[in-house]
Design an enzyme around this catalytic site. Structure first.
Site, short mmCIF file in Angstrom:
data_model
loop_
_atom_site.label_atom_id
_atom_site.label_comp_id
_atom_site.label_asym_id
_atom_site.label_seq_id
_atom_site.Cartn_x
_atom_site.Cartn_y
_atom_site.Cartn_z
N HIS A 113 -4.43 2.63 -7.12
CA HIS A 113 -5.62 2.37 -6.28
C HIS A 113 -6.88 2.19 -7.11
O HIS A 113 -7.80 1.48 -6.69
CB HIS A 113 -5.79 3.47 -5.23
N HIS A 145 -6.80 -1.35 -7.98
CA HIS A 145 -7.23 -2.09 -6.78
C HIS A 145 -8.76 -2.10 -6.67
O HIS A 145 -9.37 -3.14 -6.46
CB HIS A 145 -6.65 -1.47 -5.51
N ASP A 166 0.84 -1.20 0.00
CA ASP A 166 0.00 0.00 0.00
C ASP A 166 0.88 1.26 0.00
O ASP A 166 0.59 2.24 -0.69
CB ASP A 166 -0.90 -0.04 1.25
N HIS A 188 -5.80 -5.59 1.01
CA HIS A 188 -5.81 -4.35 0.23
C HIS A 188 -4.45 -4.09 -0.45
O HIS A 188 -4.38 -3.90 -1.66
CB HIS A 188 -6.17 -3.20 1.19
ZN LIG Z 1 -4.44 2.09 0.05
#
Ligand SMILES: [Zn+2]
Length: 388
Positions: A264, A267, A181, A281
């Site tokens: 992201h 994601h 992340d 995540h």
């Molecule tokens: Zn994140």
């Protein structure tokens, strides 16, 4: 003669941050004292697993500060229903501080509920697996676990408190996910600085937001591998302290005030693929980072270094590792469409990105990453199988 034109308004720059950040081994002992500065009736929200690990220390600290101990049992995901239930708990108890103790779902639910209830809120992450604890936003999911919306709040948590011994006691895979992340933070902040797009903080990025994202990247390249080895033995070393700060504070400030971009958005697209369920995540974000580098046409050496490093960290950088394959064109198209809907952060890239571009980038990553890993003598990708 040309028409007189109004000059564009100067861009406003903005940076958000939590009120106080506290980190160190044994930091939980200070929780009560810091909560007493915020209110008189806290509610501690934690799932049963987390409470079994830290409930004793949290209770002792809160009691020691002369505060009552109300604990609410967290279950499930950060969904609209979960948030509404927590608001009800706050009203019933007349609470004035909501405290999320645990992982991202607990903390995001607490932020959203604290805001809805009009009280203060605090984050006490027990893992360093995402940069969610510091930010003024929450990600709300559907009951099925698909990305639903970002919810933005006018304030960040009043307190973020991280006990690094608790983080070091958790599985190393969670720290590795946080590294995924946090590595994305610099790639996305770099893209946002180039495009001048608006960040989650509601303006163009400040020099500080962009610099903190860069610092997070540098700290992780220097410290992530020794920190992961230390955490495998539940040790807190200076490298662990640095990586926890990079994953939590630097990445948190960096993504919110430096800007999100393609990683992201990919994601978020991947959450629409049932095959990718069960991944953390930061694991899905890491495939998003590789995808963003491909979309940027980044230098081959840069993509190769990123694939090698993230393989050593233990992060996915192939379709196989998120349960997909090059031939899953329909699923990949659905992922790409979700990643490119209007309003997604992929449109903060300094060039237009279409769903077709994302499909091509995702498909290309499989062969390239697999080759890089083989050439570096690193393990071949292992297929992710979603739990049922
Ligand atoms: Zn994140």
């Amino acid at each position: 003669m040309s028409e007189p034109t109004t000059p564009p308004a100067p861009r406003v720059r903005s940076l958000l941050s939590p009120g106080r950040y506290v980190q160190g081994p044994g930091a939980l002992a200070r929780l009560g004292g810091h909560l007493a500065d915020l209110g008189s009736t806290p509610v501690l929200v934690a799932d049963d697993v987390v409470w079994g690990l830290v409930g004793h220390d949290v209770t002792a600290s809160v009691r020691g500060a002369g505060l009552p101990v109300h604990r609410d049992v967290f279950r499930g995901l950060a969904t609209a229903a979960t948030v509404d239930r927590l608001v009800g708990v706050v009203r019933e108890l007349g609470a004035d501080v909501l405290v999320g103790v645990g992982g991202g779902s607990t903390i995001d639910s607490v932020k959203a509920a604290g805001h809805s209830a009009g009280i203060r809120w605090a984050s006490v992450p027990t893992v360093a697996s995402t940069d969610a604890p510091t930010s003024a936003l929450a990600v709300v999911y559907t009951a099925e676990g698909a990305f639903e919306e970002y919810r933005f709040f006018p304030r960040n948590p009043d307190l973020v408190l991280v006990d690094t011994q608790v983080v070091a006691n958790a599985p190393a895979a969670l720290l590795a996910a946080g590294v995924g992340d946090a590595l994305a933070t610099w790639l996305e902040a770099r893209a946002t600085a180039a495009s001048g797009a608006t960040t989650m903080a509601g303006g163009a990025p400040t020099l500080a937001g962009t610099a903190l994202a860069r610092l997070s990247w540098d700290v992780l390249w220097d410290n992530a591998l020794p920190a992961l080895d230390a955490v495998r033995d539940h040790l807190v070393t200076p490298a662990v302290e640095k990586v926890v700060e990079a994953n939590t504070l630097l990445s948190g400030l960096g993504f919110e005030s430096g800007g999100l971009a393609a990683a992201h958005a990919v994601h978020n697209g991947l959450t629409a693929a049932p095959q990718a369920h069960g991944l953390a995540h930061g694991q899905k974000v890491n495939l998003g980072s590789v995808t963003q580098l491909v979309l940027e046409g980044a230098p081959t050496s840069e993509i190769r270094d990123f694939v090698e490093f993230t393989t050593r960290v233990g992060l996915p950088n192939t379709l196989t590792e998120v349960g997909l394959a090059v031939d899953d064109v329909d699923v990949l198209r659905a992922v790409a469409q979700a990643a490119t809907v209007p309003g997604e952060t992929i449109h903060s890239m300094p060039f237009p990105v279409r769903a077709d571009d994302v499909v091509a980038a995702l498909r290309s990553v499989e062969r390239f990453s697999t080759r890089v890993r083989a050439e570096a003598g690193l393990p071949a990708p292992v297929r992710h199988v979603a739990p049922h």
